[in-house]
Motif scaffolding. Structure first.
Motif, PDB file in Angstrom:
ATOM      1  N   MET A   1       0.840  -1.187   0.000  1.00  0.00           N
ATOM      2  CA  MET A   1       0.000   0.000   0.000  1.00  0.00           C
ATOM      3  C   MET A   1       0.882   1.247   0.000  1.00  0.00           C
ATOM      4  O   MET A   1       1.909   1.290   0.649  1.00  0.00           O
ATOM      5  CB  MET A   1      -0.906  -0.014   1.229  1.00  0.00           C
ATOM      6  N   ASN A   2       0.439   2.262  -0.694  1.00  0.00           N
ATOM      7  CA  ASN A   2       1.149   3.530  -0.760  1.00  0.00           C
ATOM      8  C   ASN A   2       0.628   4.455   0.335  1.00  0.00           C
ATOM      9  O   ASN A   2      -0.552   4.760   0.394  1.00  0.00           O
ATOM     10  CB  ASN A   2       0.933   4.147  -2.143  1.00  0.00           C
ATOM     11  N   TYR A   3       1.512   4.915   1.200  1.00  0.00           N
ATOM     12  CA  TYR A   3       1.128   5.785   2.323  1.00  0.00           C
ATOM     13  C   TYR A   3       1.454   7.247   2.051  1.00  0.00           C
ATOM     14  O   TYR A   3       1.526   8.050   2.976  1.00  0.00           O
ATOM     15  CB  TYR A   3       1.821   5.308   3.601  1.00  0.00           C
ATOM     16  N   GLU A   4       1.620   7.583   0.811  1.00  0.00           N
ATOM     17  CA  GLU A   4       2.002   8.933   0.418  1.00  0.00           C
ATOM     18  C   GLU A   4       1.026   9.997   0.950  1.00  0.00           C
ATOM     19  O   GLU A   4       1.443  11.101   1.294  1.00  0.00           O
ATOM     20  CB  GLU A   4       2.057   8.996  -1.114  1.00  0.00           C
ATOM     21  N   ASN A   5      -0.254   9.691   1.013  1.00  0.00           N
ATOM     22  CA  ASN A   5      -1.245  10.665   1.447  1.00  0.00           C
ATOM     23  C   ASN A   5      -1.451  10.697   2.961  1.00  0.00           C
ATOM     24  O   ASN A   5      -2.279  11.449   3.453  1.00  0.00           O
ATOM     25  CB  ASN A   5      -2.581  10.402   0.756  1.00  0.00           C
TER      26      ASN A   5
END
Length: 107
Positions: A1-5
């Motif tokens: 999962m991308n936690y960029e936000n």
């Protein structure tokens, strides 16, 4: 999962802010919950489950507020961006952001 936000939660198993910064630890927990629910989170904004927490815990479950939910969500977003948890700022019209910031430095 991308936690960029996500501002605080980056996929860790344990809260890195616990015992160090109460506000960031609180928001990490909410972001962790949001990520685990699969919320479509926007950067620097509250996700669906974060808003749900504030609505359920502070409006439906606790009648100690004197501002609208709309204003509370604006204030909660401000607190989130600053990494502070200030229930009184979110729910009480006479509690200022300066008071919330000062109180967060004491905890």
């Amino acid at each position: 999962m991308n936690y960029e936000n996500y501002s605080y939660y980056k996929g860790e198993k344990q809260n890195p802010f616990e015992g160090k910064n109460f506000g960031k630890a609180f928001w990490w927990n909410l972001e962790s919950h949001a990520a685990n629910r699969g919320d479509k989170k926007q950067k620097r904004q509250l996700s669906e489950s974060m808003v749900e927490y504030i609505r359920e815990k502070m409006w439906d479950g606790d009648g100690q507020h004197d501002i609208s939910l709309e204003v509370a969500l604006i204030r909660a977003t401000e607190a989130y961006k600053l990494g502070i948890w200030a229930r009184s700022y979110i729910t009480c019209s006479d509690y200022t952001l300066d008071q919330a910031i000062a109180a967060s430095k004491e905890s």
